[in-house]
Write a protein that holds these residues in place. Sequence first.
Motif, short mmCIF file in Angstrom:
data_model
loop_
_atom_site.label_atom_id
_atom_site.label_comp_id
_atom_site.label_asym_id
_atom_site.label_seq_id
_atom_site.Cartn_x
_atom_site.Cartn_y
_atom_site.Cartn_z
N ASN A 77 0.69 -1.19 -0.20
CA ASN A 77 0.04 0.00 0.00
C ASN A 77 0.73 1.13 0.05
OD1 ASN A 77 -2.39 1.26 -0.08
ND2 ASN A 77 -2.62 1.81 2.21
N TYR A 78 1.76 1.28 -0.70
CA TYR A 78 2.75 2.59 -1.02
C TYR A 78 2.07 3.62 -1.62
CZ TYR A 78 7.06 0.05 0.87
OH TYR A 78 7.76 -0.86 1.23
N PRO A 79 2.13 4.80 -1.19
CA PRO A 79 1.28 5.86 -1.81
C PRO A 79 1.92 6.45 -3.33
CG PRO A 79 2.91 6.79 -0.24
CD PRO A 79 3.03 5.21 -0.05
N VAL A 80 0.90 6.47 -4.45
CA VAL A 80 1.21 6.54 -5.56
C VAL A 80 2.00 7.68 -5.65
CG1 VAL A 80 -0.97 7.62 -6.22
CG2 VAL A 80 0.38 6.29 -7.93
N ARG A 81 3.02 7.81 -6.72
CA ARG A 81 3.75 9.03 -7.18
C ARG A 81 4.87 9.46 -5.81
NH1 ARG A 81 -1.19 10.26 -8.98
NH2 ARG A 81 -1.59 11.50 -7.37
N GLU A 82 4.72 8.67 -4.96
CA GLU A 82 5.83 8.97 -3.72
C GLU A 82 6.87 7.87 -3.43
OE1 GLU A 82 3.53 10.47 -0.28
OE2 GLU A 82 1.98 11.28 -1.33
#
Length: 210
Positions: A77-82
Amino acid sequence: MMHGRFLVLAPHTDDGEFGCGGSINRWVSEGREVYYVAFSSAKKSVRKGMPKDILEKELRAATKILGISPQNLILFNYPVREFPGYRQKLLEDMIRLGNELRPEMVLLPSTNDTHQDHQTVSQEGFRAFKKISIIGYEMPYNNLNFSSSLFVTLRPENVRKKTAALKCYQSQADRAYATPDFIISLARVRGTQIGVKYAEAFEVIRWVLK
């Protein structure tokens, strides 16, 4: 191909299907073991009015069509674009996965992919898996350039499964590269380069024969 256990690293849901969905289906149909890891379900990118978990549901449906066992699908669940801000954590997760799954071949975004999340997975993936074979999959809409140094021939059924899997992503249906015409055309171009009807092309990042 000598390799028997494959690990697909997808920065976001659908990247693996776009980059190597036909090859995944071919290898699964041949009885090879394929694991698929998506590092983000890109909840921040979900369009207004759609359920926040829609991409996760689409991923599960798509990988099922390709033949990947549900127990071989792993979603973070890593944050997209980060992703660049999570390099060390991503590396640690990849190393752990490598120790647990013991893959013989890793597939990840090309080293010339310009998306920041894809770049991070490609770079940290090399660090985590540099002692085994690594190939980079093709995403023409992101790649600055692409070295097509390895080809996987596909049967018509593999291409049909790839297009069917991508149809599961109704939340992405308006993207030009999500159409069956684009997917089939690219497979024909890559096939023509090696004298067959269909193929997928890859960048050889590291090749290890044991």
